[in-house]
Design a protein around this motif. Structure first.
Motif, mmCIF file in Angstrom:
data_model
loop_
_atom_site.group_PDB
_atom_site.id
_atom_site.type_symbol
_atom_site.label_atom_id
_atom_site.label_comp_id
_atom_site.label_asym_id
_atom_site.label_seq_id
_atom_site.Cartn_x
_atom_site.Cartn_y
_atom_site.Cartn_z
ATOM 1 N N LEU A 142 0.834 -1.215 0.000
ATOM 2 C CA LEU A 142 0.000 0.000 0.000
ATOM 3 C C LEU A 142 0.866 1.262 0.000
ATOM 4 O O LEU A 142 0.516 2.261 -0.633
ATOM 5 N N ILE A 143 2.003 1.225 0.667
ATOM 6 C CA ILE A 143 2.912 2.378 0.666
ATOM 7 C C ILE A 143 3.520 2.545 -0.719
ATOM 8 O O ILE A 143 3.532 3.642 -1.285
ATOM 9 N N GLU A 144 3.982 1.426 -1.290
ATOM 10 C CA GLU A 144 4.647 1.507 -2.596
ATOM 11 C C GLU A 144 3.672 1.964 -3.680
ATOM 12 O O GLU A 144 4.059 2.646 -4.629
ATOM 13 N N SER A 145 2.374 1.634 -3.519
ATOM 14 C CA SER A 145 1.421 2.056 -4.537
ATOM 15 C C SER A 145 0.820 3.426 -4.208
ATOM 16 O O SER A 145 -0.191 3.831 -4.789
ATOM 17 N N GLY A 146 1.423 4.115 -3.229
ATOM 18 C CA GLY A 146 1.062 5.505 -2.972
ATOM 19 C C GLY A 146 -0.206 5.713 -2.168
ATOM 20 O O GLY A 146 -0.733 6.817 -2.100
ATOM 21 N N ARG A 147 -0.706 4.637 -1.516
ATOM 22 C CA ARG A 147 -1.962 4.788 -0.768
ATOM 23 C C ARG A 147 -1.759 5.314 0.645
ATOM 24 O O ARG A 147 -2.718 5.700 1.303
ATOM 25 N N ALA A 148 -0.528 5.273 1.118
ATOM 26 C CA ALA A 148 -0.236 5.813 2.454
ATOM 27 C C ALA A 148 1.229 6.183 2.520
ATOM 28 O O ALA A 148 2.050 5.655 1.779
ATOM 29 N N ARG A 149 1.553 7.084 3.428
ATOM 30 C CA ARG A 149 2.906 7.621 3.517
ATOM 31 C C ARG A 149 3.849 6.669 4.234
ATOM 32 O O ARG A 149 4.987 6.492 3.853
ATOM 33 N N ASP A 150 3.374 6.072 5.307
ATOM 34 C CA ASP A 150 4.229 5.185 6.097
ATOM 35 C C ASP A 150 3.367 4.112 6.764
ATOM 36 O O ASP A 150 2.149 4.097 6.617
ATOM 37 N N MET A 151 4.047 3.210 7.505
ATOM 38 C CA MET A 151 3.352 2.048 8.053
ATOM 39 C C MET A 151 2.281 2.441 9.070
ATOM 40 O O MET A 151 1.221 1.845 9.132
ATOM 41 N N ARG A 152 2.568 3.462 9.848
ATOM 42 C CA ARG A 152 1.561 3.940 10.815
ATOM 43 C C ARG A 152 0.281 4.318 10.118
ATOM 44 O O ARG A 152 -0.824 3.969 10.534
ATOM 45 N N ALA A 153 0.460 5.087 9.031
ATOM 46 C CA ALA A 153 -0.704 5.564 8.282
ATOM 47 C C ALA A 153 -1.433 4.392 7.615
ATOM 48 O O ALA A 153 -2.669 4.368 7.551
ATOM 49 N N VAL A 154 -0.677 3.423 7.127
ATOM 50 C CA VAL A 154 -1.304 2.250 6.494
ATOM 51 C C VAL A 154 -2.235 1.554 7.471
ATOM 52 O O VAL A 154 -3.389 1.237 7.151
ATOM 53 N N PHE A 155 -1.709 1.282 8.677
ATOM 54 C CA PHE A 155 -2.540 0.576 9.654
ATOM 55 C C PHE A 155 -3.766 1.408 9.998
ATOM 56 O O PHE A 155 -4.879 0.900 10.005
ATOM 57 N N ARG A 156 -3.546 2.671 10.264
ATOM 58 C CA ARG A 156 -4.657 3.530 10.688
ATOM 59 C C ARG A 156 -5.728 3.619 9.616
ATOM 60 O O ARG A 156 -6.914 3.594 9.908
ATOM 61 N N ARG A 157 -5.302 3.678 8.348
ATOM 62 C CA ARG A 157 -6.289 3.909 7.288
ATOM 63 C C ARG A 157 -6.897 2.651 6.721
ATOM 64 O O ARG A 157 -8.016 2.675 6.205
ATOM 65 N N PHE A 158 -6.155 1.543 6.779
ATOM 66 C CA PHE A 158 -6.628 0.356 6.060
ATOM 67 C C PHE A 158 -6.767 -0.914 6.895
ATOM 68 O O PHE A 158 -7.588 -1.762 6.576
ATOM 69 N N LEU A 159 -5.934 -1.104 7.906
ATOM 70 C CA LEU A 159 -5.763 -2.473 8.423
ATOM 71 C C LEU A 159 -6.266 -2.697 9.842
ATOM 72 O O LEU A 159 -6.103 -3.792 10.374
ATOM 73 N N VAL A 160 -6.860 -1.692 10.457
ATOM 74 C CA VAL A 160 -7.381 -1.904 11.817
ATOM 75 C C VAL A 160 -8.909 -1.852 11.799
ATOM 76 O O VAL A 160 -9.516 -1.534 10.772
ATOM 77 N N ARG A 161 -9.505 -2.188 12.929
ATOM 78 C CA ARG A 161 -10.953 -2.288 13.042
ATOM 79 C C ARG A 161 -11.650 -1.068 12.430
ATOM 80 O O ARG A 161 -11.179 0.056 12.576
ATOM 81 N N ASN A 162 -12.747 -1.354 11.753
ATOM 82 C CA ASN A 162 -13.556 -0.309 11.082
ATOM 83 C C ASN A 162 -12.876 0.293 9.854
ATOM 84 O O ASN A 162 -13.308 1.326 9.354
ATOM 85 N N ARG A 163 -11.825 -0.362 9.365
ATOM 86 C CA ARG A 163 -11.152 0.092 8.145
ATOM 87 C C ARG A 163 -11.335 -0.964 7.065
ATOM 88 O O ARG A 163 -11.563 -2.134 7.375
ATOM 89 N N PRO A 164 -11.185 -0.557 5.782
ATOM 90 C CA PRO A 164 -11.583 -1.467 4.691
ATOM 91 C C PRO A 164 -10.861 -2.808 4.655
ATOM 92 O O PRO A 164 -11.461 -3.810 4.275
ATOM 93 N N GLY A 165 -9.603 -2.871 5.060
ATOM 94 C CA GLY A 165 -8.868 -4.135 4.956
ATOM 95 C C GLY A 165 -8.828 -4.922 6.250
ATOM 96 O O GLY A 165 -8.011 -5.845 6.383
ATOM 97 N N TYR A 166 -9.699 -4.583 7.190
ATOM 98 C CA TYR A 166 -9.648 -5.250 8.503
ATOM 99 C C TYR A 166 -10.366 -6.602 8.464
ATOM 100 O O TYR A 166 -11.481 -6.707 7.969
ATOM 101 N N VAL A 167 -9.714 -7.612 8.999
ATOM 102 C CA VAL A 167 -10.350 -8.912 9.199
ATOM 103 C C VAL A 167 -10.112 -9.288 10.664
ATOM 104 O O VAL A 167 -8.970 -9.289 11.131
ATOM 105 N N ALA A 168 -11.183 -9.595 11.384
ATOM 106 C CA ALA A 168 -11.042 -9.941 12.797
ATOM 107 C C ALA A 168 -10.194 -11.195 12.934
ATOM 108 O O ALA A 168 -10.331 -12.137 12.161
ATOM 109 N N GLY A 169 -9.310 -11.225 13.914
ATOM 110 C CA GLY A 169 -8.416 -12.370 14.103
ATOM 111 C C GLY A 169 -9.161 -13.615 14.570
ATOM 112 O O GLY A 169 -10.166 -13.528 15.270
ATOM 113 N N ASP A 170 -8.688 -14.773 14.156
ATOM 114 C CA ASP A 170 -9.217 -16.044 14.653
ATOM 115 C C ASP A 170 -8.018 -16.941 14.929
ATOM 116 O O ASP A 170 -7.808 -17.951 14.286
ATOM 117 N N TRP A 171 -7.201 -16.514 15.898
ATOM 118 C CA TRP A 171 -5.917 -17.152 16.152
ATOM 119 C C TRP A 171 -6.046 -18.218 17.225
ATOM 120 O O TRP A 171 -7.140 -18.701 17.502
#
Ligand code: AMP
Ligand code: MN
Ligand code: MN
Ligand code: MN
Length: 279
Positions: A142-171
């Motif tokens: 996501l950073i390389e394709s210009g969707r976020a500036r850094d890893m912090r921003a990636v998680f905040r925008r895409f990968l945590v709860r209530n964000r488009p790429g979030y999947v609840a863990g089943d570990w």
């Protein structure tokens, strides 16, 4: 425990960016004398790391960082130190988590695609280079394709709860993960206790459950925490009679966070977890 000890690091076997050999070489060059490689849910990097450790004259502690779902929704991490990676119960447990991880990678990509971001699975796989696919690999894509500036921003925008790429863990369940580690002769360490953003009450409940399951230590010093958190960690270790661990959670030179071994010393009243590790 001196600053020459680092009991939490990652390699390209999971979501680090250095190969196990390169990680060991860097750690040795930084003065680390006892290093644990603790990749997420797998032990594939340990052989290469062990060979490099022999070459560099440092001690490698075989480790793993197991993903756990506690009370359903909360993901927590349990580090296993001094494990026998060939133990069948540990191997079977980790294999199950990797199956879930594979499924989750596809699911994250499907959700990102729905949000208008195609090609994420291929992108993440490219960064994983044949290893397991984690959220950091999606992050790098996501950073390389210009969707976020850094890893912090990636998680905040895409990968945590209530964000488009979030999947609840089943570990793994907490007692399963601790059980696998102990079956394999290892010591279970509750990783980075302040990263979960739990209330004080919930954190105490987590530590109680961890101890009842056979957990023996807590990470008092971790790479991404404040000095005040280290002080609280030392208090928790004392109150719950847990051994104390110390690790950078290093992921590679391109990632944020301290270099291997470059974290605060354990507060003096802590009992270092190295006392439980033979050899
Ligand atoms: P996974 O096990 O694939 O769900 O990925 C978890 C990993 O993502 C952690 O071990 C960290 O390396 C990284 N991570 C989790 N949360 C964040 C965050 N907020 N910012 C940066 N990296 C994170
Ligand atoms: Mn990681
Ligand atoms: Mn972790
Ligand atoms: Mn980690």
């Amino acid at each position: 425990m001196s600053s020459a000890i680092d009991l939490h690091t990652h390699s390209t076997a999971s979501d680090g960016t250095l190969t196990p050999g390169a990680l060991v070489e860097l750690a040795a060059a930084r003065g680390v004398e006892v290093l644990a490689l603790t990749d997420h849910d797998l032990t594939d990097g340990l052989d290469e790391a062990q060979q490099a450790a022999l070459r560099c004259g440092i001690r490698l502690v075989p480790g793993v960082e197991i993903s756990v779902s506690w009370r359903g929704g909360q993901t927590v991490h349990v580090v296993g130190l001094g494990i026998d990676p060939t133990h069948p119960e540990l191997r079977a447990g980790l294999a199950r988590l990797r199956d879930y991880r594979d499924w989750r990678a596809g699911e994250i990509a499907r959700r990102l695609e729905k949000a208008g971001i195609p090609g994420a699975l291929e992108g993440a796989r490219r960064h994983a280079r044949g290893g397991i696919v984690g959220r950091m690999h999606f992050g790098r894509f996501l950073i390389e394709s210009g969707r976020a500036r850094d890893m912090r921003a990636v998680f905040r925008r895409f990968l945590v709860r209530n964000r488009p790429g979030y999947v609840a863990g089943d570990w793994a369940a907490l007692d399963e993960a601790v059980g696998w580690i102990r079956a394999a002769g290892g010591v279970a360490v509750l990783a980075h206790p302040f990263r979960y953003r739990l209330t004080a009450t919930r954190l105490r409940e987590l530590i109680d459950a961890f101890r009842s399951s056979g957990g023996a230590a807590i990470e008092v010093v971790s790479g991404h925490q404040q000095p005040s958190e280290t002080a609280m960690g030392a208090e928790l270790a004392e109150r719950y009679v847990l051994y104390a661990s110390r690790g950078s959670d290093y992921h590679g030179p391109s990632e944020s966070g301290p270099e291997p071994g470059q974290v605060a010393p354990l507060p003096p009243r802590c009992r270092p977890v190295t006392e439980l590790l033979n050899g």
